[in-house]
Design a protein around this motif. Structure first.
Motif, PDB file in Angstrom:
ATOM      1  N   GLN A  80     -17.777   7.349   4.918  1.00 26.13           N
ATOM      2  CA  GLN A  80     -18.684   8.226   5.661  1.00 26.13           C
ATOM      3  C   GLN A  80     -17.881   9.386   6.225  1.00 26.13           C
ATOM      4  O   GLN A  80     -16.813   9.200   6.799  1.00 26.13           O
ATOM      5  CB  GLN A  80     -19.378   7.465   6.783  1.00 26.13           C
ATOM      6  CG  GLN A  80     -20.413   6.469   6.292  1.00 26.13           C
ATOM      7  CD  GLN A  80     -21.250   5.893   7.414  1.00 26.13           C
ATOM      8  OE1 GLN A  80     -20.789   5.733   8.532  1.00 26.13           O
ATOM      9  NE2 GLN A  80     -22.509   5.577   7.104  1.00 26.13           N
ATOM     10  N   LEU A  81     -18.423  10.570   6.064  1.00 29.11           N
ATOM     11  CA  LEU A  81     -17.793  11.790   6.568  1.00 29.11           C
ATOM     12  C   LEU A  81     -18.804  12.523   7.432  1.00 29.11           C
ATOM     13  O   LEU A  81     -19.953  12.716   7.011  1.00 29.11           O
ATOM     14  CB  LEU A  81     -17.352  12.692   5.409  1.00 29.11           C
ATOM     15  CG  LEU A  81     -16.392  12.075   4.383  1.00 29.11           C
ATOM     16  CD1 LEU A  81     -16.201  13.014   3.214  1.00 29.11           C
ATOM     17  CD2 LEU A  81     -15.062  11.745   5.032  1.00 29.11           C
ATOM     18  N   VAL A  82     -18.388  12.926   8.610  1.00 25.30           N
ATOM     19  CA  VAL A  82     -19.284  13.617   9.529  1.00 25.30           C
ATOM     20  C   VAL A  82     -18.609  14.890  10.012  1.00 25.30           C
ATOM     21  O   VAL A  82     -17.576  14.837  10.683  1.00 25.30           O
ATOM     22  CB  VAL A  82     -19.654  12.739  10.733  1.00 25.30           C
ATOM     23  CG1 VAL A  82     -20.577  13.504  11.675  1.00 25.30           C
ATOM     24  CG2 VAL A  82     -20.311  11.438  10.268  1.00 25.30           C
ATOM     25  N   GLU A  83     -19.195  16.029   9.652  1.00 21.18           N
ATOM     26  CA  GLU A  83     -18.656  17.313  10.080  1.00 21.18           C
ATOM     27  C   GLU A  83     -19.246  17.715  11.427  1.00 21.18           C
ATOM     28  O   GLU A  83     -20.373  17.362  11.765  1.00 21.18           O
ATOM     29  CB  GLU A  83     -18.976  18.420   9.070  1.00 21.18           C
ATOM     30  CG  GLU A  83     -18.473  18.183   7.661  1.00 21.18           C
ATOM     31  CD  GLU A  83     -19.519  17.559   6.781  1.00 21.18           C
ATOM     32  OE1 GLU A  83     -19.438  17.708   5.539  1.00 21.18           O
ATOM     33  OE2 GLU A  83     -20.453  16.920   7.321  1.00 21.18           O
ATOM     34  N   SER A  84     -18.465  18.496  12.167  1.00 20.17           N
ATOM     35  CA  SER A  84     -18.936  19.069  13.422  1.00 20.17           C
ATOM     36  C   SER A  84     -18.134  20.338  13.701  1.00 20.17           C
ATOM     37  O   SER A  84     -17.132  20.608  13.038  1.00 20.17           O
ATOM     38  CB  SER A  84     -18.783  18.081  14.577  1.00 20.17           C
ATOM     39  OG  SER A  84     -17.424  17.738  14.753  1.00 20.17           O
ATOM     40  N   LEU A 105     -13.602  23.496  12.662  1.00 20.05           N
ATOM     41  CA  LEU A 105     -14.465  22.446  12.144  1.00 20.05           C
ATOM     42  C   LEU A 105     -13.707  21.127  12.113  1.00 20.05           C
ATOM     43  O   LEU A 105     -12.509  21.109  11.841  1.00 20.05           O
ATOM     44  CB  LEU A 105     -14.955  22.793  10.741  1.00 20.05           C
ATOM     45  CG  LEU A 105     -15.666  24.133  10.577  1.00 20.05           C
ATOM     46  CD1 LEU A 105     -16.161  24.276   9.137  1.00 20.05           C
ATOM     47  CD2 LEU A 105     -16.801  24.278  11.556  1.00 20.05           C
ATOM     48  N   SER A 106     -14.416  20.052  12.378  1.00 19.25           N
ATOM     49  CA  SER A 106     -13.847  18.714  12.306  1.00 19.25           C
ATOM     50  C   SER A 106     -14.608  17.892  11.285  1.00 19.25           C
ATOM     51  O   SER A 106     -15.808  18.095  11.077  1.00 19.25           O
ATOM     52  CB  SER A 106     -13.920  18.022  13.671  1.00 19.25           C
ATOM     53  OG  SER A 106     -13.202  18.736  14.641  1.00 19.25           O
ATOM     54  N   CYS A 107     -13.912  16.953  10.695  1.00 19.20           N
ATOM     55  CA  CYS A 107     -14.511  16.025   9.738  1.00 19.20           C
ATOM     56  C   CYS A 107     -13.999  14.641  10.077  1.00 19.20           C
ATOM     57  O   CYS A 107     -12.830  14.335   9.852  1.00 19.20           O
ATOM     58  CB  CYS A 107     -14.139  16.420   8.319  1.00 19.20           C
ATOM     59  SG  CYS A 107     -14.645  15.237   7.046  1.00 19.20           S
ATOM     60  N   ALA A 108     -14.857  13.807  10.642  1.00 21.66           N
ATOM     61  CA  ALA A 108     -14.490  12.441  11.000  1.00 21.66           C
ATOM     62  C   ALA A 108     -14.773  11.524   9.823  1.00 21.66           C
ATOM     63  O   ALA A 108     -15.900  11.489   9.318  1.00 21.66           O
ATOM     64  CB  ALA A 108     -15.270  11.998  12.227  1.00 21.66           C
ATOM     65  N   ALA A 109     -13.754  10.783   9.422  1.00 19.85           N
ATOM     66  CA  ALA A 109     -13.873   9.917   8.251  1.00 19.85           C
ATOM     67  C   ALA A 109     -13.815   8.457   8.644  1.00 19.85           C
ATOM     68  O   ALA A 109     -13.057   8.076   9.542  1.00 19.85           O
ATOM     69  CB  ALA A 109     -12.761  10.242   7.260  1.00 19.85           C
ATOM     70  N   ILE A 115      -7.262  13.062  -1.196  1.00 18.09           N
ATOM     71  CA  ILE A 115      -7.399  14.506  -0.997  1.00 18.09           C
ATOM     72  C   ILE A 115      -8.631  14.758  -0.135  1.00 18.09           C
ATOM     73  O   ILE A 115      -9.694  14.169  -0.367  1.00 18.09           O
ATOM     74  CB  ILE A 115      -7.578  15.223  -2.343  1.00 18.09           C
ATOM     75  CG1 ILE A 115      -6.455  14.843  -3.319  1.00 18.09           C
ATOM     76  CG2 ILE A 115      -7.626  16.742  -2.132  1.00 18.09           C
ATOM     77  CD1 ILE A 115      -5.078  15.135  -2.824  1.00 18.09           C
ATOM     78  N   ILE A 116      -8.492  15.577   0.848  1.00 19.40           N
ATOM     79  CA  ILE A 116      -9.627  16.023   1.644  1.00 19.40           C
ATOM     80  C   ILE A 116      -9.857  17.494   1.327  1.00 19.40           C
ATOM     81  O   ILE A 116      -8.921  18.287   1.281  1.00 19.40           O
ATOM     82  CB  ILE A 116      -9.394  15.807   3.154  1.00 19.40           C
ATOM     83  CG1 ILE A 116     -10.679  16.105   3.913  1.00 19.40           C
ATOM     84  CG2 ILE A 116      -8.256  16.640   3.668  1.00 19.40           C
ATOM     85  CD1 ILE A 116     -11.694  14.977   3.815  1.00 19.40           C
ATOM     86  N   SER A 143      -7.827  10.050  10.241  1.00 14.97           N
ATOM     87  CA  SER A 143      -9.247   9.759  10.384  1.00 14.97           C
ATOM     88  C   SER A 143     -10.071  10.986  10.699  1.00 14.97           C
ATOM     89  O   SER A 143     -11.296  10.944  10.617  1.00 14.97           O
ATOM     90  CB  SER A 143      -9.458   8.716  11.491  1.00 14.97           C
ATOM     91  OG  SER A 143      -8.998   9.235  12.731  1.00 14.97           O
ATOM     92  N   THR A 144      -9.403  12.069  11.071  1.00 14.60           N
ATOM     93  CA  THR A 144     -10.111  13.303  11.364  1.00 14.60           C
ATOM     94  C   THR A 144      -9.383  14.459  10.695  1.00 14.60           C
ATOM     95  O   THR A 144      -8.166  14.577  10.813  1.00 14.60           O
ATOM     96  CB  THR A 144     -10.213  13.565  12.872  1.00 14.60           C
ATOM     97  OG1 THR A 144     -10.809  12.439  13.504  1.00 14.60           O
ATOM     98  CG2 THR A 144     -11.071  14.799  13.143  1.00 14.60           C
ATOM     99  N   MET A 145     -10.154  15.281  10.012  1.00 16.52           N
ATOM    100  CA  MET A 145      -9.588  16.449   9.345  1.00 16.52           C
ATOM    101  C   MET A 145     -10.162  17.696   9.980  1.00 16.52           C
ATOM    102  O   MET A 145     -11.269  17.678  10.520  1.00 16.52           O
ATOM    103  CB  MET A 145      -9.948  16.417   7.857  1.00 16.52           C
ATOM    104  CG  MET A 145      -9.166  15.396   7.051  1.00 16.52           C
ATOM    105  SD  MET A 145      -9.469  13.655   7.500  1.00 16.52           S
ATOM    106  CE  MET A 145     -11.106  13.420   6.843  1.00 16.52           C
ATOM    107  N   TYR A 146      -9.430  18.757   9.923  1.00 16.25           N
ATOM    108  CA  TYR A 146      -9.838  19.980  10.592  1.00 16.25           C
ATOM    109  C   TYR A 146      -9.760  21.178   9.654  1.00 16.25           C
ATOM    110  O   TYR A 146      -8.987  21.195   8.696  1.00 16.25           O
ATOM    111  CB  TYR A 146      -8.931  20.248  11.798  1.00 16.25           C
ATOM    112  CG  TYR A 146      -8.890  19.121  12.794  1.00 16.25           C
ATOM    113  CD1 TYR A 146      -7.846  18.192  12.784  1.00 16.25           C
ATOM    114  CD2 TYR A 146      -9.896  18.962  13.737  1.00 16.25           C
ATOM    115  CE1 TYR A 146      -7.810  17.153  13.685  1.00 16.25           C
ATOM    116  CE2 TYR A 146      -9.866  17.921  14.649  1.00 16.25           C
ATOM    117  CZ  TYR A 146      -8.822  17.025  14.619  1.00 16.25           C
ATOM    118  OH  TYR A 146      -8.793  15.993  15.515  1.00 16.25           O
ATOM    119  N   LEU A 147     -10.566  22.154   9.968  1.00 15.37           N
ATOM    120  CA  LEU A 147     -10.457  23.450   9.314  1.00 15.37           C
ATOM    121  C   LEU A 147     -10.508  24.497  10.421  1.00 15.37           C
ATOM    122  O   LEU A 147     -11.571  24.736  11.002  1.00 15.37           O
ATOM    123  CB  LEU A 147     -11.582  23.677   8.305  1.00 15.37           C
ATOM    124  CG  LEU A 147     -11.466  24.970   7.497  1.00 15.37           C
ATOM    125  CD1 LEU A 147     -10.262  24.889   6.542  1.00 15.37           C
ATOM    126  CD2 LEU A 147     -12.744  25.244   6.701  1.00 15.37           C
TER     127      LEU A 147
END
Length: 122
Positions: free
Chosen positions: A3-7, A20-24, A33-34, A77-81
């Motif tokens: 599950q991936l949730v952007e915010s 932007l954040s993406c919680a995985a 790869i993200i 667990s969290t990716m950012y842009l």
């Protein structure tokens, strides 16, 4: 199940910044790869950036290079842009996704978030 949730999306003036954040969750392996993608109204989905969780190798589309920065937290667990110097042309729904290939070909990404809207006013 991954599950991936952007915010972090929102409305910003040209020249401004957003992160932007993406919680995985549900990822069962460490090496993946993200990728960040975006889709503007009436346009095809565009690859923005991708990174590898193991060696920090990164790639950026020409349209965002030197303005956007992709990163992953230490827990993976969290990716950012981080998006700086935003332009009206950056307006789109932004998605994060995972893949086992280092690519910005959206067909190689199997799990997707629901997206977050970014609107840049001129």
């Amino acid at each position: 199940e991954v599950q991936l949730v952007e915010s972090g999306g929102g409305l910003v003036q040209a020249g401004g910044s957003l992160r932007l954040s993406c919680a995985a969750s549900g990822l069962t392996f460490d090496d993946y790869i993200i990728g960040w993608f975006r889709q503007a109204p009436g346009k095809e989905r565009e690859g923005v950036s991708c990174t590898n969780t193991i060696d920090d190798n990164t790639y950026y589309a020409d349209s965002v290079r030197d303005r956007f920065t992709i990163s992953i937290d230490n827990n993976k667990s969290t990716m950012y842009l981080q998006m700086n110097s935003l332009e009206p042309e950056d307006t789109a729904v932004y998605y994060c996704a995972t893949s086992t290939k280092f690519t910005l070909n959206s067909a190689d990404f199997g799990s997707w978030g629901q997206g977050t809207q970014v609107t840049v006013s001129s």
